[in-house]
Design an enzyme around this catalytic site. Structure first.
Site: not given
Length: 457
Positions: A121, A265
């Site tokens: 990220e 995720e």
């Protein structure tokens, strides 16, 4: 969510207005953010027992990779954000990293490494651009390093992105990448597309519910909603699909509407917040697994995990792999059954600094508002924090002193759903090489010619 662990990797078939075939499989995220570490060999055995054939790592820990040797499990290794600047600025550093963390393991009978996650990220809004300029240069160097090692066609580069990389004023079809990311995302997606890699994104409907008290709770789940979102001919009955199609629209606007997408995720926490409980987590994950027709990763770590810190299933869950409900880890060695609690004979007025110390190092998630231990009273909260720190320190008697405010007990102080843990005896583990899975990881590649019809779900 920038953190880590065991995650489910799911690649499925998608039927839309046209037919697109994609491979199907399930895997797990295996991260190192754990206070109590199970030996890697036990984690590998746990994956085999549950017929999990793919695993995503958040680094390239040598102890974990050694445990995976000869397992046949397909592996994604990770590069931490902090390493991106070095790899971006030095081809030599990139060559060394690939040699030490990929080539040396990718031999006959070794570790089946298929992906490298470049950062985790790195475009997250809270990083304020700290890493984003390093991503593409690092990928270019890594691609050259893989080519030199004759692995460029076998090992793919991928960048896990948070869902905050894109946005929409109101409807999914209005989705765009954040203005400051449009150029870099165009370049990144072009690179991924030319090298046969998917766009990897993490989506958590729970966060929408957690961050907005007005968010319709049923819209966060998959069983339909009394608050659907109508976007032209598409009707969205859950937040995940709306979020997903916002990304599809954003990709379409930069010329890559048919880009394969993988969910890195997704999941639901079992503790640490209101609406975070086993009932909700099981409802979300099981229906997701049953109905989903795409590729995803479900978080397994800590509160978000489908396993607890010691590898025991938190609740019955069928992954659809033919092994039935989740199997528990075997041969886990625990510390002796003793706990550290607040001394009932001492004035606890000066406990503040001790609590800060304990919870800055140990996991006090369950003490958060809505958590399973939040409502056991002040003394109970203090005892829980003390014990978490005590177990983290391998039950060292000095770690239960707290200037005389703590005491060791042999009576389990657990109250109702609030479980006071006993730590793992990981004396056989080094500071690296032992970890605990943190997320159910289900990943599905979708190939789109245009926006999907959500009603088909």
């Amino acid at each position: 969510m920038a953190r880590t662990p065991l995650l489910l990797f799911l690649l499925l078939l998608l039927l839309q207005r046209h037919l697109y075939a994609v491979e199907s499989a399930i895997g797990v995220n295996w991260g190192m953010l754990s206070s109590h570490r199970i030996p890697p060999s036990i984690v590998v055995d746990l994956m085999r027992e549950n017929r999990i054939a793919k695993v995503k790592l958040f680094d390239s820990d040598p102890g974990i990779l050694r445990a995976l040797v000869g397992s046949g499990i397909e592996v994604m290794v990770g590069i931490p954000n902090e390493m991106l600047s070095t790899l971006a600025s030095s081809q030599a550093a990139s060559d060394v990293w690939v040699a030490q963390n990929v080539s040396r393991y990718l031999v006959k009978g070794g570790v089946n490494i298929r992906y490298i996650a470049v950062g985790n990220e790195p475009f997250l809004t809270s990083y304020a651009g700290q890493f984003q300029s390093y991503v593409l240069p690092a990928m270019l160097n890594l691609q050259q390093s893989l080519a030199k090692a004759n692995l460029a066609g076998y090992v793919k580069l991928i960048v896990p992105c948070n869902a905050d990389a894109y946005q929409s004023a109101s409807l999914p079809s209005q989705g765009t990448f954040r203005p400051e990311l449009t150029q870099i995302m165009t370049q990144l997606v072009s690179f991924l597309n030319s090298n046969g890699s998917p766009f990897l994104v993490n989506i958590y409907p729970f966060l929408s519910l957690y961050q907005n008290s007005d968010f319709p709770q049923d819209y966060a789940f998959f069983d339909g909603s009394s608050h659907p979102v109508v976007d032209g001919s598409n009707v969205y009955y859950n937040a995940f699909d709306g979020n997903y199609d916002t990304l599809v629209a954003a990709l379409n606007k930069i010329g890559y509407g048919s880009m394969p997408i993988a969910i890195g995720e997704v999941g639901w926490p079992t503790d640490g917040a209101a609406s975070a409980n086993i009932t909700a987590a099981r409802a979300f994950n099981q229906v997701f697994l049953m109905k989903s027709k795409r590729v995803y990763f479900l978080e397994l770590r800590k509160a978000l995990g489908i396993f607890s810190f010691d590898g025991q299933a938190k609740y019955p869950l069928n992954l659809g792999l033919g092994s039935g409900e989740l199997k528990n880890a075997k041969n886990v060695q625990y510390l002796p059954p003793r706990w550290c609690v607040a001394n009932p004979y001492r004035d606890l007025d000066g406990v503040g600094n001790h609590l800060k110390l304990a919870c800055s190092m140990a996991d006090c998630t369950t003490l958060y508002y809505g958590g399973s231990c939040n409502a056991i009273g002040d003394k109970g909260n203090i005892s829980y924090a003390f014990n978490s720190y005590y177990q983290l320190q391998k039950q060292d008697s000095r770690s239960c002193d707290f200037d005389g405010l703590g005491m060791i007990t042999y009576l389990d102080p657990s109250v109702g759903d609030c479980r006071f843990l006993v730590g793992i005896n990981d004396s056989s583990c080094s500071s690296i090489g032992c970890g605990i899975f943190c997320g159910l990881w289900i990943m599905t590649f979708w190939v789109f010619m245009y926006l999907k019809v959500l009603g088909s779900l």
